[in-house]
Design a protein around this motif. Structure first.
Motif, PDB file in Angstrom:
ATOM      1  N   ARG A   1      15.330  -2.950   3.146  1.00 24.00           N
ATOM      2  CA  ARG A   1      16.385  -2.922   4.157  1.00 24.00           C
ATOM      3  C   ARG A   1      15.982  -2.064   5.344  1.00 24.00           C
ATOM      4  NH1 ARG A   1      20.603  -5.635   2.405  1.00 24.00           N
ATOM      5  NH2 ARG A   1      20.959  -5.833   0.158  1.00 24.00           N
ATOM      6  N   SER A   2      15.206  -1.025   5.091  1.00 22.53           N
ATOM      7  CA  SER A   2      14.704  -0.211   6.197  1.00 22.53           C
ATOM      8  C   SER A   2      13.714  -0.998   7.038  1.00 22.53           C
ATOM      9  CB  SER A   2      14.034   1.063   5.654  1.00 22.53           C
ATOM     10  OG  SER A   2      14.969   1.884   4.996  1.00 22.53           O
ATOM     11  N   VAL A   3      12.887  -1.807   6.372  1.00 22.72           N
ATOM     12  CA  VAL A   3      11.945  -2.663   7.095  1.00 22.72           C
ATOM     13  C   VAL A   3      12.717  -3.684   7.933  1.00 22.72           C
ATOM     14  CG1 VAL A   3      10.129  -4.399   6.844  1.00 22.72           C
ATOM     15  CG2 VAL A   3      10.116  -2.368   5.393  1.00 22.72           C
ATOM     16  N   ALA A   4      13.756  -4.283   7.321  1.00 23.35           N
ATOM     17  CA  ALA A   4      14.568  -5.261   8.050  1.00 23.35           C
ATOM     18  C   ALA A   4      15.254  -4.616   9.253  1.00 23.35           C
ATOM     19  CB  ALA A   4      15.617  -5.876   7.120  1.00 23.35           C
ATOM     20  N   ALA A   5      15.719  -3.367   9.095  1.00 20.65           N
ATOM     21  CA  ALA A   5      16.347  -2.660  10.213  1.00 20.65           C
ATOM     22  C   ALA A   5      15.342  -2.407  11.328  1.00 20.65           C
ATOM     23  CB  ALA A   5      16.941  -1.337   9.728  1.00 20.65           C
ATOM     24  N   ALA A   6      14.095  -2.083  10.963  1.00 22.71           N
ATOM     25  CA  ALA A   6      13.053  -1.870  11.968  1.00 22.71           C
ATOM     26  C   ALA A   6      12.741  -3.157  12.704  1.00 22.71           C
ATOM     27  CB  ALA A   6      11.797  -1.308  11.307  1.00 22.71           C
ATOM     28  N   ILE A   7      12.715  -4.268  11.990  1.00 28.95           N
ATOM     29  CA  ILE A   7      12.491  -5.559  12.637  1.00 28.95           C
ATOM     30  C   ILE A   7      13.630  -5.865  13.608  1.00 28.95           C
ATOM     31  CG2 ILE A   7      12.380  -8.065  12.235  1.00 28.95           C
ATOM     32  CD1 ILE A   7      10.874  -7.493   9.679  1.00 28.95           C
ATOM     33  N   GLY A   8      14.850  -5.584  13.170  1.00 27.79           N
ATOM     34  CA  GLY A   8      15.990  -5.782  14.065  1.00 27.79           C
ATOM     35  C   GLY A   8      15.905  -4.921  15.308  1.00 27.79           C
ATOM     36  N   ALA A   9      15.467  -3.665  15.134  1.00 25.06           N
ATOM     37  CA  ALA A   9      15.313  -2.776  16.290  1.00 25.06           C
ATOM     38  C   ALA A   9      14.262  -3.315  17.252  1.00 25.06           C
ATOM     39  CB  ALA A   9      14.918  -1.372  15.823  1.00 25.06           C
ATOM     40  N   GLY A  10      13.184  -3.885  16.706  1.00 32.01           N
ATOM     41  CA  GLY A  10      12.173  -4.496  17.560  1.00 32.01           C
ATOM     42  C   GLY A  10      12.719  -5.681  18.338  1.00 32.01           C
ATOM     43  N   GLY A  11      13.578  -6.467  17.678  1.00 31.43           N
ATOM     44  CA  GLY A  11      14.198  -7.591  18.378  1.00 31.43           C
ATOM     45  C   GLY A  11      15.100  -7.145  19.509  1.00 31.43           C
ATOM     46  N   VAL A  12      15.868  -6.084  19.261  1.00 33.92           N
ATOM     47  CA  VAL A  12      16.731  -5.528  20.310  1.00 33.92           C
ATOM     48  C   VAL A  12      15.885  -5.013  21.472  1.00 33.92           C
ATOM     49  CG1 VAL A  12      18.366  -3.689  20.865  1.00 33.92           C
ATOM     50  CG2 VAL A  12      18.615  -4.984  18.735  1.00 33.92           C
ATOM     51  N   ALA A  13      14.771  -4.350  21.159  1.00 36.02           N
ATOM     52  CA  ALA A  13      13.869  -3.856  22.202  1.00 36.02           C
ATOM     53  C   ALA A  13      13.325  -5.003  23.040  1.00 36.02           C
ATOM     54  CB  ALA A  13      12.724  -3.064  21.575  1.00 36.02           C
TER      55      ALA A  13
ATOM     56  N   LEU B   1       2.006   8.765   6.472  1.00 33.42           N
ATOM     57  CA  LEU B   1       1.413   7.987   7.560  1.00 33.42           C
ATOM     58  C   LEU B   1       1.524   6.481   7.304  1.00 33.42           C
ATOM     59  CD1 LEU B   1      -1.800  10.037   8.464  1.00 33.42           C
ATOM     60  CD2 LEU B   1       0.420  10.017   9.619  1.00 33.42           C
ATOM     61  N   VAL B   2       1.361   6.062   6.038  1.00 30.86           N
ATOM     62  CA  VAL B   2       1.477   4.634   5.747  1.00 30.86           C
ATOM     63  C   VAL B   2       2.897   4.148   6.003  1.00 30.86           C
ATOM     64  CG1 VAL B   2       1.999   4.906   3.292  1.00 30.86           C
ATOM     65  CG2 VAL B   2       0.874   2.813   4.096  1.00 30.86           C
ATOM     66  N   ASP B   3       3.888   5.025   5.783  1.00 31.11           N
ATOM     67  CA  ASP B   3       5.270   4.661   6.093  1.00 31.11           C
ATOM     68  C   ASP B   3       5.452   4.480   7.599  1.00 31.11           C
ATOM     69  OD1 ASP B   3       5.688   5.020   3.395  1.00 31.11           O
ATOM     70  OD2 ASP B   3       6.471   7.049   3.619  1.00 31.11           O
ATOM     71  N   ALA B   4       4.813   5.359   8.370  1.00 29.39           N
ATOM     72  CA  ALA B   4       4.861   5.219   9.827  1.00 29.39           C
ATOM     73  C   ALA B   4       4.242   3.891  10.249  1.00 29.39           C
ATOM     74  CB  ALA B   4       4.131   6.382  10.493  1.00 29.39           C
ATOM     75  N   ALA B   5       3.123   3.514   9.603  1.00 31.27           N
ATOM     76  CA  ALA B   5       2.472   2.238   9.921  1.00 31.27           C
ATOM     77  C   ALA B   5       3.385   1.062   9.600  1.00 31.27           C
ATOM     78  CB  ALA B   5       1.154   2.114   9.160  1.00 31.27           C
TER      79      ALA B   5
ATOM     80  N   LEU C   1       0.811  -1.219   0.000  1.00 32.11           N
ATOM     81  CA  LEU C   1       0.000   0.000   0.000  1.00 32.11           C
ATOM     82  C   LEU C   1       0.845   1.269   0.000  1.00 32.11           C
ATOM     83  CD1 LEU C   1      -2.786  -1.017   2.542  1.00 32.11           C
ATOM     84  CD2 LEU C   1      -2.976  -0.883   0.054  1.00 32.11           C
ATOM     85  N   ASP C   2       2.139   1.136   0.234  1.00 26.92           N
ATOM     86  CA  ASP C   2       3.036   2.298   0.214  1.00 26.92           C
ATOM     87  C   ASP C   2       3.277   2.707  -1.234  1.00 26.92           C
ATOM     88  OD1 ASP C   2       4.895   4.243   0.763  1.00 26.92           O
ATOM     89  OD2 ASP C   2       6.541   2.826   1.091  1.00 26.92           O
ATOM     90  N   SER C   3       2.398   3.546  -1.770  1.00 25.73           N
ATOM     91  CA  SER C   3       2.389   3.870  -3.201  1.00 25.73           C
ATOM     92  C   SER C   3       3.709   4.467  -3.678  1.00 25.73           C
ATOM     93  CB  SER C   3       1.254   4.846  -3.503  1.00 25.73           C
ATOM     94  OG  SER C   3       0.014   4.279  -3.149  1.00 25.73           O
ATOM     95  N   TYR C   4       4.342   5.276  -2.837  1.00 27.79           N
ATOM     96  CA  TYR C   4       5.560   5.968  -3.254  1.00 27.79           C
ATOM     97  C   TYR C   4       6.824   5.150  -3.000  1.00 27.79           C
ATOM     98  CZ  TYR C   4       2.523   9.991  -3.726  1.00 27.79           C
ATOM     99  OH  TYR C   4       1.517  10.837  -4.102  1.00 27.79           O
ATOM    100  N   LYS C   5       6.675   4.019  -2.344  1.00 24.95           N
ATOM    101  CA  LYS C   5       7.791   3.107  -2.090  1.00 24.95           C
ATOM    102  C   LYS C   5       8.984   3.816  -1.453  1.00 24.95           C
ATOM    103  CE  LYS C   5       5.653  -0.443  -3.471  1.00 24.95           C
ATOM    104  NZ  LYS C   5       4.373   0.196  -3.223  1.00 24.95           N
ATOM    105  N   LEU C   6       8.702   4.609  -0.417  1.00 26.67           N
ATOM    106  CA  LEU C   6       9.764   5.326   0.284  1.00 26.67           C
ATOM    107  C   LEU C   6      10.408   4.472   1.369  1.00 26.67           C
ATOM    108  CD1 LEU C   6       8.151   8.878   0.648  1.00 26.67           C
ATOM    109  CD2 LEU C   6       9.732   8.045  -1.108  1.00 26.67           C
ATOM    110  N   VAL C   7       9.783   3.361   1.728  1.00 26.90           N
ATOM    111  CA  VAL C   7      10.332   2.467   2.746  1.00 26.90           C
ATOM    112  C   VAL C   7      10.964   1.271   2.034  1.00 26.90           C
ATOM    113  CG1 VAL C   7       9.853   1.080   4.784  1.00 26.90           C
ATOM    114  CG2 VAL C   7       8.554   3.182   4.376  1.00 26.90           C
TER     115      VAL C   7
END
Length: 222
Positions: free
Chosen positions: A63-75, A124-128, A54-60
């Motif tokens: 690798r950014s998604v993978a980094a966010a997942i890694g940050a969640g794992g660290v948390a 906002l969709v990128d934030a989601a 749904l991220d029409s502009y593909k700004l995410v």
């Protein structure tokens, strides 16, 4: 149109590959062997890929998604040790229902706040997407911990843990991220007090989930 769909499909496949590789590294680091590490992400991965679609502009980027997942794992790792340290004098049901949601949502929200304050979130969709990815990483590590702690368990319990934790952690952090991004856009920057509404909403939802799920599955340590 067909060319655009092919690009979106390739983007999603690339993202899935990165998620699989990241989950494999996390599981290996935690001492868990798995031939299908992506399955440890629970049932939340399709929803994450839907948000990416749904991220029409593909700004995410993947690798950014993978980094966010890694940050969640660290948390999740940080919360594991912090919860063990704080839980000593508080009855477990009260801690799980009222204290753990505050600690865990705040820990997940740190990376989201870092991204928003650094102007790395466009829409906002990128934030989601970022929020759900952080929550998915948190749920991944949390489920690996319970896999060790519980050992063999019923399929019902693992449906609840795999599906439930991925959805609740992903959804609450997405809500926190969306509200924080919305307020940051209105005020020009994300100040600490502007993150409070999103954090409060995430904590209330998380606490309500723990209230509902705790009685039938108290032994799982939710």
């Amino acid at each position: 149109m067909a060319h655009r769909l092919d690009r979106v499909h390739g983007h999603a496949l690339h993202g899935t590959a990165d998620l699989c590789q990241l989950s494999r590294h996390l599981l290996h680091g935690l001492g868990v062997s798995s031939h299908h590490p992506a399955e440890q992400l629970g049932r939340g991965r399709p929803l994450l890929l839907l948000l990416i679609f749904l991220d029409s502009y593909k700004l995410v980027s993947p690798r950014s998604v993978a980094a966010a997942i890694g940050a969640g794992g660290v948390a999740a790792l940080g919360c594991f040790y912090l919860n063990r340290w704080l839980m000593g004098d508080i009855p477990a049901p009260a801690y799980i229902r009222y204290v753990a949601p505050v600690i865990e949502e705040a820990a997940k929200g740190l990376y989201v706040a870092f991204l928003i304050r650094g102007k790395r979130v466009g829409f906002l969709v990128d934030a989601a997407i970022y929020g759900f990815a952080v929550g998915a990483g948190f749920a991944l590590v949390e489920n690996v911990h319970f896999l060790h702690a519980l050992g063999p368990a019923s399929i019902f319990l693992w449906i609840v843990r795999g599906f439930g934790t991925a959805i609740i952690h992903g959804s609450t952090t997405s809500i926190l991220a969306i509200l924080s991004k919305l307020l940051a856009d209105r005020h020009g920057a994300l100040e600490p007090h502007l993150a409070a509404p999103g954090l409060a909403a995430a904590v209330v939802i998380h606490s309500a989930y723990n209230h509902l799920i705790l009685p039938p599955l108290a032994a799982t340590g939710l």
